[in-house]
Design a protein around this motif. Structure first.
Motif, PDB file in Angstrom:
ATOM      1  N   LEU A   1     -18.788 124.855 -62.238  1.00  0.00           N
ATOM      2  CA  LEU A   1     -17.541 124.715 -62.985  1.00  0.00           C
ATOM      3  C   LEU A   1     -16.894 123.364 -62.723  1.00  0.00           C
ATOM      4  N   PHE A   2     -17.245 122.734 -61.608  1.00  0.00           N
ATOM      5  CA  PHE A   2     -16.597 121.491 -61.228  1.00  0.00           C
ATOM      6  C   PHE A   2     -17.354 120.255 -61.675  1.00  0.00           C
ATOM      7  N   SER A   3     -18.565 120.080 -61.161  1.00  0.00           N
ATOM      8  CA  SER A   3     -19.190 118.792 -61.435  1.00  0.00           C
ATOM      9  C   SER A   3     -20.667 118.804 -61.088  1.00  0.00           C
ATOM     10  N   THR A   4     -21.394 117.861 -61.638  1.00  0.00           N
ATOM     11  CA  THR A   4     -22.788 117.613 -61.245  1.00  0.00           C
ATOM     12  C   THR A   4     -22.930 116.200 -60.697  1.00  0.00           C
ATOM     13  N   ARG A   5     -21.814 115.590 -60.334  1.00  0.00           N
ATOM     14  CA  ARG A   5     -21.838 114.247 -59.761  1.00  0.00           C
ATOM     15  C   ARG A   5     -22.379 114.275 -58.331  1.00  0.00           C
ATOM     16  N   THR A   6     -22.695 113.085 -57.834  1.00  0.00           N
ATOM     17  CA  THR A   6     -23.074 112.921 -56.432  1.00  0.00           C
ATOM     18  C   THR A   6     -21.913 112.249 -55.695  1.00  0.00           C
ATOM     19  N   TYR A   7     -21.518 112.860 -54.573  1.00  0.00           N
ATOM     20  CA  TYR A   7     -20.395 112.341 -53.793  1.00  0.00           C
ATOM     21  C   TYR A   7     -20.901 111.871 -52.436  1.00  0.00           C
ATOM     22  N   GLU A   8     -20.536 110.668 -52.050  1.00  0.00           N
ATOM     23  CA  GLU A   8     -20.886 110.157 -50.730  1.00  0.00           C
ATOM     24  C   GLU A   8     -19.760 110.470 -49.760  1.00  0.00           C
ATOM     25  N   ILE A   9     -20.121 111.069 -48.617  1.00  0.00           N
ATOM     26  CA  ILE A   9     -19.132 111.406 -47.595  1.00  0.00           C
ATOM     27  C   ILE A   9     -19.562 110.793 -46.266  1.00  0.00           C
ATOM     28  N   PHE A  10     -18.684 109.983 -45.678  1.00  0.00           N
ATOM     29  CA  PHE A  10     -18.956 109.371 -44.380  1.00  0.00           C
ATOM     30  C   PHE A  10     -18.534 110.330 -43.258  1.00  0.00           C
ATOM     31  N   ILE A  11     -19.368 110.418 -42.232  1.00  0.00           N
ATOM     32  CA  ILE A  11     -19.024 111.231 -41.065  1.00  0.00           C
ATOM     33  C   ILE A  11     -19.402 110.459 -39.805  1.00  0.00           C
ATOM     34  N   PRO A  12     -18.689 110.703 -38.695  1.00  0.00           N
ATOM     35  CA  PRO A  12     -19.068 110.063 -37.428  1.00  0.00           C
ATOM     36  C   PRO A  12     -20.297 110.748 -36.852  1.00  0.00           C
ATOM     37  N   GLU A  13     -21.102 110.014 -36.127  1.00  0.00           N
ATOM     38  CA  GLU A  13     -22.297 110.579 -35.512  1.00  0.00           C
ATOM     39  C   GLU A  13     -21.924 111.651 -34.493  1.00  0.00           C
ATOM     40  N   ASN A  14     -22.334 112.853 -34.767  1.00  0.00           N
ATOM     41  CA  ASN A  14     -22.155 113.956 -33.835  1.00  0.00           C
ATOM     42  C   ASN A  14     -23.105 115.060 -34.274  1.00  0.00           C
ATOM     43  N   ASN A  15     -23.957 115.508 -33.383  1.00  0.00           N
ATOM     44  CA  ASN A  15     -25.017 116.442 -33.759  1.00  0.00           C
ATOM     45  C   ASN A  15     -24.487 117.707 -34.414  1.00  0.00           C
ATOM     46  N   LEU A  16     -23.422 118.276 -33.839  1.00  0.00           N
ATOM     47  CA  LEU A  16     -22.888 119.516 -34.381  1.00  0.00           C
ATOM     48  C   LEU A  16     -22.274 119.305 -35.757  1.00  0.00           C
ATOM     49  N   LEU A  17     -21.470 118.242 -35.900  1.00  0.00           N
ATOM     50  CA  LEU A  17     -20.846 117.968 -37.198  1.00  0.00           C
ATOM     51  C   LEU A  17     -21.903 117.710 -38.260  1.00  0.00           C
ATOM     52  N   VAL A  18     -22.955 116.992 -37.895  1.00  0.00           N
ATOM     53  CA  VAL A  18     -24.045 116.725 -38.842  1.00  0.00           C
ATOM     54  C   VAL A  18     -24.677 118.037 -39.308  1.00  0.00           C
ATOM     55  N   LYS A  19     -24.906 118.967 -38.384  1.00  0.00           N
ATOM     56  CA  LYS A  19     -25.483 120.267 -38.749  1.00  0.00           C
ATOM     57  C   LYS A  19     -24.597 121.002 -39.749  1.00  0.00           C
TER      58      LYS A  19
END
Length: 490
Positions: free
Chosen positions: A342-360
């Motif tokens: 219902l929202f979109s088929t776009r691709t969104y880039e999201i930056f995150i800090p390196e952290n194993n748990l957050l990456v998971k």
């Protein structure tokens, strides 16, 4: 004094000897009390690059700095602050100035701590973009008044500034001695010997450093007896030892074998995986949120139900800012492909800090949203991430990223308020503070819905990180290094 003159020489000597023995006995008993104090042995898998509080970034560096250096104020381990080097702090809401008077305090060589040291420290931060304090201190003006007093002026765009403004907790920054660091080039601060054997003001000093193949293996701290008389509240811990390991598994097994008695857990799943028993926790509430000016991306996360994450990440709790009784559940989507289309088929880039748990966690969300919504995850090392988030306004306006409110190695609540002030969204910050006190009602719910559309963030989930230990009471703190002020003093 008159009676003393009438005494014979032998009697005078005897009285002086008795007074000396009383003084010696009192001093001996005073320090004997500290010889009986327990010790804390903590495990780390990070290597410190600095002991300087201005440059400290990771948990071990902040922990070391908190033991060796005093700030104007310090946490009390209960979410509040107490005066440390500061004797009195007066705030003028009209001029937005803090007038600060210092206590009588000394450096470890016996020299006095003066306003020159504080002014130098604050001005040095403004010249160090790599410092965690730079983004806030660059908007401060500091001026010496006399030997033990100075004033700090806030140059902020905030509509509301009071004594407990978000700038206040930054007064916990450890003050460094001007006479040592002012003569050194900033570029050399990390490599000179003063960085690892510094002139200090804290309750502890470095007794011994053990290295192997140029890596820290142990740092042993002991009470700084020269500083103790200047502390209103004396530490209860005699000795603190930091042990360094190559990975988390070594730390876990050392904890089980009682070689260390505390360490940081950044993935709560490890509690189950390694079956830790008979422990207590220092809890570090960590609130993750999305920062984005993309309305469509915000809506996707605003109306997506993240409860399913709890099955894999048992300590994770999704955050829905709306009170349960006012929540329109029809707007909450399950993260299925059909509904997200219902929202979109776009691709969104999201930056995150390196952290194993957050990456998971973020990769798990990415897989659930795909292919209806395509997320591209870009990881940045902590230093680069912080520099982008705290100093690059263009990056803030043009990109999407995940940040957290509280945990010390990432931007926290002060970042949120600071950036909201800069984007002229201070009304929302004030409303959130009101909601915390009053709860939601129909009136402020309507205000929130309007204001949140202009806000650049969406709260996602809470994930507690904590220090696991066996020799302290269970606590809830804002930053890991605050644990010492609770463990040591209470």
């Amino acid at each position: 004094m008159f009676i003393f003159k009438l005494l014979k020489t032998k009697e005078k000597v005897l009285i002086i000897l008795i007074l000396f023995l009383i003084g010696f006995l009192w001093t001996f008993l005073f320090y004997l009390n500290y010889l009986k104090l327990p010790q804390v042995v903590e495990g780390f898998d990070q290597q410190p690059k600095t002991f300087n509080p201005l440059l400290a970034k990771n948990d071990v560096e902040n922990s070391i700095a908190s033991l060796l250096f005093r700030g104007l104020i310090r946490p009390d381990g209960k979410g509040n602050f107490k005066y440390d080097l500061a004797k009195k702090i007066t705030f003028n809401s009209t001029t937005r100035e803090y007038l600060i008077e210092l206590k009588d305090a000394i450096w470890s060589d016996g020299s006095k701590i003066t306003s020159d040291d504080v002014v130098f420290t604050f001005k040095a931060v403004k010249l160090l973009p790599e410092s965690n304090y730079f983004s806030v201190f660059k908007d401060l003006e500091i001026e010496k008044i006399d030997y033990n007093s100075f004033k700090i002026k806030l140059n902020l765009d905030c509509q509301v500034v009071n004594e407990n403004n978000f700038i206040f907790p930054y007064f916990t920054l450890g003050i460094i001695p001007q006479k040592i660091w002012s003569s050194l080039n900033f570029n050399d601060w990390l490599v000179i010997s003063s960085n690892f054997y510094p002139l200090t003001s804290g309750p502890y000093k470095i007794k011994k450093i053990i290295k192997q193949e140029n890596k820290f293996k142990e740092i042993i701290f002991e009470l700084n007896n020269d500083i103790l008389p200047y502390l209103e509240i004396k530490p209860k811990i005699k000795k603190i030892v930091f042990k360094f390991f190559d990975d988390k598994k070594e730390i876990f097994y050392s904890f089980k074998l009682h070689k260390i008695n505390s360490f940081l857990i950044d993935d709560p799943q490890d509690l189950k995986n390694y079956n830790f028993k008979n422990y207590t926790k220092i809890v570090l509430p960590t609130y993750f949120a999305l920062w984005s000016f993309d309305k469509e991306l915000k809506n996707i996360f605003n109306y997506s139900n993240l409860n399913y994450l709890q099955k894999q990440f048992f300590n994770l709790r999704p955050i829905y800012i709306f009170d349960e009784k006012y929540l329109n559940k029809d707007l909450i989507l399950s993260p299925t492909n059909k509904e997200l289309q219902l929202f979109s088929t776009r691709t969104y880039e999201i930056f995150i800090p390196e952290n194993n748990l957050l990456v998971k966690i973020i990769k798990n969300i990415k897989e659930k949203f795909y292919p209806a919504v395509k997320l591209e995850i870009a990881e940045l090392d902590l230093k680069t991430f912080q520099e982008k988030i705290l100093t690059d306004d263009k990056f803030l306006k043009e990109n999407n990223f995940i940040f957290t409110e509280k945990y010390g190695i990432y931007p926290h609540l002060s970042f949120l308020k600071y950036q909201n002030a800069k984007i002229e969204n201070w009304e929302l910050v004030k409303l959130i503070e009101t909601i915390k006190c009053e709860g939601f009602n129909k009136e402020n719910l309507k205000k929130f819905e309007v204001l949140s559309q202009r806000s650049p963030y969406v709260f996602l989930f809470n994930l507690d990180w904590f220090w696991l230990g066996k020799d302290f009471d269970e606590l809830i703190l804002n930053n890991t290094w605050e644990r010492f002020f609770k463990i040591i003093y209470n």
